[in-house]
Design an enzyme around this catalytic site. Structure first.
Site, short mmCIF file in Angstrom:
data_model
loop_
_atom_site.label_atom_id
_atom_site.label_comp_id
_atom_site.label_asym_id
_atom_site.label_seq_id
_atom_site.Cartn_x
_atom_site.Cartn_y
_atom_site.Cartn_z
N ASP A 92 1.83 10.90 8.72
CA ASP A 92 2.00 11.36 7.34
C ASP A 92 1.39 10.32 6.40
O ASP A 92 1.25 9.14 6.74
CB ASP A 92 3.46 11.61 7.01
CG ASP A 92 4.27 10.32 6.93
OD1 ASP A 92 4.32 9.61 7.96
OD2 ASP A 92 4.85 10.02 5.87
N GLU A 156 7.25 8.87 7.45
CA GLU A 156 7.49 7.46 7.11
C GLU A 156 7.33 7.20 5.63
O GLU A 156 8.12 6.45 5.02
CB GLU A 156 6.54 6.57 7.92
CG GLU A 156 6.87 5.08 7.86
CD GLU A 156 6.30 4.36 6.66
OE1 GLU A 156 6.79 3.26 6.33
OE2 GLU A 156 5.35 4.90 6.03
#
Length: 451
Positions: A92, A156
Site C-alpha cells: 500500500d 501500513e
C-alpha cells in the site's frame, strides 16, 4: 561494488526488476476507499501473491485482516534444520497528493536523472522487489540457505493495525529467528545504514462546533464564536514559539547520542526554502529521532474558492503525533486529548477520535544478526562501514513482532533515503541503492545461515 557472483547476478536482474516495479507502481494501492477504489489494493495484493508463487513459495495466501485490508504471506522452505528469516514489505502507498506537482505521472514508473520516479517506488514496493532480487540471486548461486517467510502488508500507511491484529491472533504464522523489515532507508545514498529506533505515532481527529449553522459575518461577527478560529487556537497551542511540540505533560527534551544529522544537510534533504528557519531546539537528530513531533496533516473548512462571508459553525482537523522510544503511544494519546480539551477556547464543543496508533521501537544492534548484516554491507558498499541511525517515521508492526517473538532479531533496512522524498510528490528510488541493498540482503542471508 566488488565483483562477486551474488553482485553479478543481481546486476543482470536489474532490467527485470525495473519492469516488475513498473507493473507494481501502476496499482493505485492507497488503502483508503475515499482516495482509491479497493480493487487497486486487491490487484496489487494478487500481483505480489503471483510473484511469490513464481519464485516457488508455498502456502501463499491473501490474509484478510481486521481493518479490511489484505496482507500477502508465503513460505519458501530452506535446508532441513535451517534458521528462519521473515522478510517484510508493504504494497500500500500514500496518496498521490497534488498530481499537478508531479513532473511525471505518479503511478507510472519514470526514469529521470538516474532515478526511478513513482508513488511507492521506494516506500515500499521497491522493498518487495529488493527481497525478490536477493532470493533470486541466492537461488542462482547455490540456493537459499534459510527458510524464508515473506509478509507484505496492505495498510501500513494508514496505521490502522490490521496486520498487527492478525499476527496477534495467529502468533505461529510469522515466527522467525530473524526479521528483516525492508521499509526504512540509508542515512544517505551510498552510506549503508540500519535503523536502530523508530518513533511511534498516534493519529487523531478533532472536531470543534460552536453554532447550529453558519452565520453572516457582518450581522453576527464579533460576538458569534467562530469554530475555525477556535480550532486554529487549539492547533497553535501544540507548539511553542520556536516550533517545538508542547503537549501538557509530555516530555520533549530528550537527546540523541548516536549518528548526528548536520543542519545544512538536513535543510538540503528537507528542501527548506532559503531564509526559512527550522523548528524546535537541540540538534536535528534530537528533534527528529528522540523527541515527540506534532503535525497537522489535514483541515476541513470552507475552501478559498467559493468562500462566502460566513462564520464557520464547525471545523475539523487531523493531527499526527510522533512518539519517540521511551514514551508510550497510548499515554501520549491521553495527554494529547487532555491538552486539546483544556486549550479549546470559549467553551466550544470538542469531540476527539483516534484513527491510528503504533508504539515506538528500539532494536538491539549488538545482536549476532547485526554482525552478519554489517559484514554483508561491507561487501555491498566497498569502503563503507554500516551505520546505525534513528528514523522519525513509524512501523507499528515492529513492536508487535518484538512482543510476539522476543528472541527474534529485528533488522530495519530499505530504500527510503532522503532523496527518495517518500510521502511527498515526486517520490523516487535510486536503482543503485536497490541493487546494492539487494546484494547486502542476499549476503546477509548467507552470513546468517553460517553464523
Amino acid at each position: 561494488m566488488t565483483a562477486n557472483p551474488i553482485a553479478e547476478t543481481i546486476a543482470s536482474l536489474m532490467p527485470r526488476a525495473k519492469s516488475e516495479l513498473t507493473e507494481l507502481v501502476a496499482f493505485q494501492s492507497v488503502a483508503d476507499e475515499a482516495v482509491a477504489p479497493r480493487s487497486e489494493c486487491e490487484a496489487a495484493a494478487n500481483w505480489v501473491a503471483d510473484a511469490l508463487r513464481t519464485e516457488g513459495f508455498q502456502d501463499v495466501a491473501l490474509l484478510d485482516t481486521p481493518d479490511g485490508s489484505q496482507s500477502v504471506y508465503g513460505l519458501l522452505p530452506g535446508p532441513e534444520g535451517a534458521r528462519t528469516v521473515l522478510l517484510y514489505a508493504h504494497y500500500d502507498v500514500q496518496p498521490k497528493l497534488d498530481e499537478a506537482a508531479w513532473v511525471s505521472p505518479p503511478f507510472e514508473l519514470t526514469e529521470r536523472d538516474g532515478r526511478w520516479y513513482g508513488r511507492g517506488a521506494a516506500d515500499c514496493k521497491g522493498g518487495f522487489i529488493m527481497h525478490l532480487l536477493a532470493l533470486r540471486a541466492l537461488k542462482a548461486n547455490g540456493g537459499v540457505p534459510v527458510n524464508v517467510k515473506v509478509i507484505v502488508e496492505g495498510s501500513e500507511e494508514q496505521g490502522t493495525g490490521g496486520l498487527e491484529q492478525y499476527a496477534e491472533a495467529h502468533p505461529e504464522l510469522l515466527t522467525a529467528d530473524a526479521i528483516v523489515i525492508g521499509d526504512t532507508g540509508n542515512f544517505r545514498v551510498g552510506l549503508p545504514t540500519v535503523t536502530a529506533t523508530l518513533r511511534g505515532m498516534t493519529m487523531i481527529r478533532v472536531q470543534i462546533d460552536t453554532l447550529e449553522g453558519n452565520l453572516h459575518s457582518g450581522q453576527f461577527g464579533g460576538a458569534a464564536p467562530d469554530a475555525l478560529a477556535a480550532l486554529i487556537r487549539v492547533l497553535d497551542s501544540l507548539r511553542a514559539a520556536d516550533g517545538s511540540t508542547v503537549i501538557d505533560g509530555l516530555p520533549a527534551q530528550a537527546q540523541w547520542d548516536g549518528l548526528q544529522y548536520p543542519e545544512d544537510e538536513f535543510r538540503k534533504d528537507a528542501k527548506v526554502l532559503a531564509g526559512v528557519g527550522l523548528t524546535g531546539n537541540g540538534t536535528v537528530a534530537d528533534r527528529i529521532w528522540a523527541r515527540p513531533a506534532v503535525t497537522v496533516i489535514g483541515i476541513d473548512c470552507h475552501p478559498v474558492a467559493g468562500a462566502t462571508p460566513s462564520i464557520p459553525a464547525g471545523a475539523r482537523a487531523q493531527i499526527s503525533l510522533r512518539v519517540p522510544p521511551g514514551q508510550d503511544a497510548a499515554e501520549a494519546t491521553k495527554l494529547l486529548f487532555a491538552h486539546i480539551e483544556k486549550h479549546t477556547p470559549w467553551n466550544a464543543r470538542v469531540s476527539l477520535e483516534q484513527v491510528g496508533q503504533g508504539q515506538a521501537f528500539q532494536a538491539d544492534v549488538t545482536s549476532p544478526a547485526y554482525t552478519s548484516m554489517a559484514d554483508a554491507m561491507r561487501v555491498a558498499y566497498p569502503g563503507e562501514e554500516m551505520q546505525a541511525s534513528g528514523m522519525g517515521g513509524s512501523i507499528p508492526l515492529c513492536n508487535t513482532l518484538a512482543a510476539l517473538y522476543p528472541e527474534a532479531e529485528i533488522l530495519l533496512i530499505g530504500l527510503s533515503e532522503p532523496e527518495a522524498q517518500i510521502h511527498a510528490v515526486n517520490e523516487s528510488v535510486s536503482p543503485e541503492e536497490l541493487e546494492r541493498l539487494s546484494v547486502a540482503e542476499a549476503l546477509f542471508l548467507q552470513n546468517y545461515a553460517a553464523s
